[in-house]
Write an enzyme that holds these catalytic residues in place. Structure first.
Site, short mmCIF file in Angstrom:
data_model
loop_
_atom_site.label_atom_id
_atom_site.label_comp_id
_atom_site.label_asym_id
_atom_site.label_seq_id
_atom_site.Cartn_x
_atom_site.Cartn_y
_atom_site.Cartn_z
CB CYS A 34 -2.20 -3.87 -14.95
SG CYS A 34 -2.75 -5.21 -14.31
CG HIS B 260 -1.80 1.11 1.33
ND1 HIS B 260 -1.52 2.45 1.93
CD2 HIS B 260 -3.03 1.44 0.86
CE1 HIS B 260 -2.52 3.30 1.96
NE2 HIS B 260 -3.50 2.55 1.22
CG ASN C 231 2.50 -6.94 -8.74
OD1 ASN C 231 3.38 -6.85 -9.42
ND2 ASN C 231 1.56 -6.09 -8.46
CG ASP C 232 -1.23 -11.77 -7.36
OD1 ASP C 232 -0.65 -12.15 -6.26
OD2 ASP C 232 -2.54 -10.94 -7.18
C1 PEP Z 1 -0.76 -7.95 -9.98
O1 PEP Z 1 -0.87 -9.01 -9.25
O2 PEP Z 1 0.36 -7.86 -10.66
C2 PEP Z 1 -1.58 -6.99 -9.94
C3 PEP Z 1 -1.47 -5.81 -10.69
O3 PEP Z 1 -2.55 -7.03 -8.84
P1 PEP Z 1 -2.38 -6.64 -7.16
O4 PEP Z 1 -0.88 -6.24 -7.14
O5 PEP Z 1 -3.37 -5.80 -6.90
O6 PEP Z 1 -2.46 -7.91 -6.74
MG MG Z 2 -2.82 -9.12 -8.47
#
Ligand code: PEP
Ligand code: MG
Length: 772
Positions: free
Chosen positions: A724, A409, A676-677
């Site tokens: 993203c 965050h 990220n995930d």
């Molecule tokens: C991701 O997982 O790359 C993503 C953009 O979603 P978040 O970071 O909100 O999980």
């Molecule tokens: Mg994600």
């Protein structure tokens, strides 16, 4: 006796006057020039609560589970109200006012002095209250406020956590003559880190507050105590000073031009201060950090404490060392209550998560703090930011967190606000203190004590990474075939994001809109109704949709893990999960709670009705076509025609990448890589676990292979592809994706211009290669 004069206080009185007053009494007894003061003793406080009969109710009120934040807030309010609303006994009132009159009819400083010195950090016990320039009319109220400070949320919580009984802690109050200082500062009688016989003096114009608050960099003088030679003089540009205003309040003023670079202390004054310093040191038998002020040619000692930062190991060889290095540690640190403490040469490292370099005053924020304590230009230091901190984050010059990575965050929000940040600095909240001046480098990921960059106003002006990024390149937006969009997480950042010239929003997270209400969706609906919940989402999304119109804005449905919801009101009804990242989040939560999910979908429907045809809908954390088909039928149920709207899914599980054919067949218009995930699930590396952060590699061949397959399949199926995740801001990822033929890239706001240039470079190379 409700009050005791400093002259009458001895070492045995610690229990009745508290540590702060006892040390002032001791200095007075040693014949040092301490401004006169009397102390409202701890016994007076105790007899006030007992004689008025509020003691039982008071202690019952604070006998709560301190982890229950609502109960804690209510207990603190109840206890403080009890004290503030109970009349001071007439005998105490008379004694206080007559002591005040005896001191002369001028304003006083009123400070609490807790007697629980055995607490590891007595400041938490409630000794943080200080009131300056208090008039006779306000004296009794201020004393009661000091008493009530024993029952702030922070104090109650801390005592409870440490296993201290509330009934055992008392509080005394020091009422002291105010010194209208012409100049003030601090004197370290020995080098604060080596212990060498080198005195360090810091001095600025006016009252000590300007130095204490870090608003001004003081002059610095280094004196060899053995020869008495002044070895080094650093005259700072002192732009501001604190003075007493017409109504007695402390106000910040500009220093007249002629005095800004004028040296504050003459050699004679340094000499006088050193003589006093030596007396204090020999009285205590150890090096001291002495707070002083000079008014009308009279030197006053305001406070003295042992220097606790001397490194025992280097102290032995200290004699040989020069004291000059201490000049880096100019601005003195400040403990609770505005006390100065010896500067530590702090240097912390973490992850530079929002670019820019900034110098400011530390404001340590715990979960129990009132966020009003963060002033314009402060550097917030906290474990991890939360949505309710965003207004304070906007005021801040910089942000430092103990925890978190590039997608936490703190990192996301600070980037969007354009506030430099360092996250994951581990023990920042322990090592930094309120009032310290530090310089934060959001590119390098470092936080250092003092002003290591120029403090010129112009150069200190709000660092704006977007502007900085633009200024490094030509101001003209590069034309690229691959679209370059931008990620937005807080609606407040929409205008700024739109101004980057991005081709749209590649990811608008709605989590923040919900989490910032401080209620889970279910609780919000219960308290305010469905309509209000829909309105919250509509208003947040609309801000971005409006700022970007007609550029597309890809809005993701709710994806917050249950541990984030559990911190909100209503969180007790959320599941408690061992591994929330693998648990109840994203589309699986939405499909499990179709009622709540349909409210989100109705918000989309309303936005379409309002004419925001640039809004697109994106589903998070899907694993297979079944997820998508179920969501699609719920879209239809609320009146959204999937054939007419642009909608798609995040590819952030290996399953979704491997099932990409089926997903395309389900009728999606686009996919967006959530790297990220996707990285955490492909490599089995928890994205929030610093212990395995070195294994978190979005460019790992396994991750790239999945992405490459998805782009190939989607191109055949005429489904747009995007990214993203945080990796969209990395040049290597940009090169890889443009080579692979991705449709768009959506980086962080601060990286947009760099990514535009990188995309252009790769596209030109591809063109050249095709004609060669
Ligand atoms: C991701 O997982 O790359 C993503 C953009 O979603 P978040 O970071 O909100 O999980
Ligand atoms: Mg994600």
């Amino acid at each position: 006796m409700p009050t005791l004069w400093l002259d009458d206080i001895g070492a045995d009185d610690l229990d009745v006057v508290g540590g702060k007053a006892a040390s002032l009494g001791e200095l007075t007894a040693a014949g040092l020039p301490v401004p006169s003061a009397f102390v409202v003793t701890a016994d007076t406080y105790r007899s006030f609560i007992e004689a008025s009969g509020i003691d039982t109710e008071l202690f019952e009120a604070v006998d709560i589970d301190s982890d229950d934040s609502q109960a804690l807030a209510a207990a603190a309010e109840h206890a403080q109200d009890l004290i503030l609303e109970t009349d001071t006994p007439p005998s105490v009132r008379e004694d206080l006012l007559s002591a005040y009159d005896e001191m002369g009819d001028s304003d006083v400083a009123v400070r609490s002095s807790a007697t629980a010195e055995d607490l590891p950090d007595a400041s938490f016990a409630g000794q943080q209250e200080t009131f300056l320039n208090v008039s006779r009319a306000d004296l009794l109220d201020r004393v009661k406020e000091c008493w009530a400070s024993l029952f702030t949320q922070r104090a109650i919580y801390y005592r409870q956590e440490q296993g201290f009984s509330h009934t055992d802690v008392d509080i005394a109050v020091v009422v002291q003559e105010m010194v209208d200082a012409e100049k003030s500062g601090v004197l370290f009688t020995s080098h604060p880190s080596t212990g060498a016989p080198t005195a360090i003096l810091e001095a600025a114009w006016g009252l000590g507050e300007a130095v204490v608050s870090g608003a001004v960099s003081p002059d610095n003088y280094v004196v060899d105590r053995e020869s008495g030679d002044i070895e080094e003089v650093t005259v700072a540009d002192k732009k501001v000073m604190c003075v007493r205003g017409e109504d007695g309040e402390t106000i910040e003023r500009s220093v007249p031009e002629a005095k800004r670079t004028e040296r504050v202390l003459s050699p004679e004054e340094i000499d006088r201060l050193l003589t006093i310093g030596e007396r204090v040191e020999s009285h205590y038998g150890e090096p001291q950090d002495v707070e002083w002020a000079i008014d009308d040619d009279t030197v006053y000692v305001l406070q003295s404490r042992p220097i606790t930062t001397i490194d025992e190991e280097t102290a032995g060889s200290a004699d040989a060392e020069s004291g000059s290095e201490a000049t880096n540690a100019t601005a003195a640190g400040v403990a609770d209550g505005g006390e100065m403490e010896a500067p530590e040469d702090v240097r912390l490292t973490g992850i530079g998560s929002s670019p820019g370099t900034v110098t400011g005053t530390v404001s340590v924020v715990t979960k129990l703090d009132n966020l009003d304590k963060v002033s314009e230009g402060d550097i917030i230091v906290t474990e991890m930011t939360t949505p309710d901190m965003v207004p304070a984050m906007k005021r801040a010059a910089g942000i430092v967190t103990d925890e978190g990575g590039m997608t936490s965050h703190a990192a996301i929000v600070s980037r969007e606000l354009g506030v430099p940040a360092v996250v994951g600095a581990e023990d920042a909240t322990d090592r930094l203190r309120d009032g310290q001046t530090v310089t934060l480098d959001g590119d390098m990921g470092t936080v250092e004590q003092g002003t290591t960059v120029s403090t010129d106003d112009d150069e200190q002006a709000e660092p704006d990474p977007v502007a900085q990024a633009s200024s490094e390149h030509s101001p003209v937006k590069p034309m690229t075939g691959t679209e370059v969009k931008v990620n937005v997480s807080i609606p407040e950042a929409a205008e700024r994001a739109a101004a980057t010239g991005a081709d749209g929003v590649g990811l608008l997270r709605i989590e923040h809109m919900i989490l910032s209400t401080d209620k889970t969706p279910a609780r919000y609906v219960e308290d305010h109704g469905e309509r209000a919940y829909i309105d919250e989402i509509v208003e947040g999304v609309r801000t971005a949709a409006e700022a970007f119109y007609p550029r597309p804005v890809r809005v993701r449905t709710l994806d917050a893990p249950s541990d984030e919801f559990r911190q909100l009101q209503g969180g007790e009804d959320e599941p408690s999960e061992h591994n929330p990242m693998l648990g109840y989040r994203g589309i699986r939560r939405s499909l499990d709670r179709p009622g709540e999910f349909k409210l989100e979908l109705r918000a989309f429907e309303r936005l379409f009705d309002l004419g925001y045809d640039n809004v697109e809908l994106m589903l998070p954390l899907v694993t297979d076509a079944e997820d998508v088909l179920r969501a699609k039928s719920l879209m239809r149920e609320v009146g959204i025609d999937p054939e007419k709207r642009n909608w798609g899914v995040m590819v952030e599980t290996p399953a979704s990448a491997l099932c990409i054919d089926e997903l395309c067949e389900a009728g999606i218009d686009f996919v967006s890589f959530g790297t990220n995930d996707l990285t955490q699930y492909t490599l089995a590396v928890d994205r929030n676990n610093g212990g395995v952060a070195d294994r978190f590699d979005e460019l790992h061949p396994a991750v790239l292979d999945l992405m490459s397959r998805v782009i190939g399949t989607c191109r055949e199926a005429d489904v747009a592809t995007s990214i993203c995740g945080q990796a969209a801001s990395k040049p290597e990822m940009v090169q890889f994706l443009v080579d692979e033929g991705v449709t768009s890239i959506s980086p962080n706001i601060d990286a947009v211009r760099d990514v535009q240039h990188e995309v252009k470079r790769v596209e030109q190379r591809l063109l050249l290669e095709s004609v060669r």
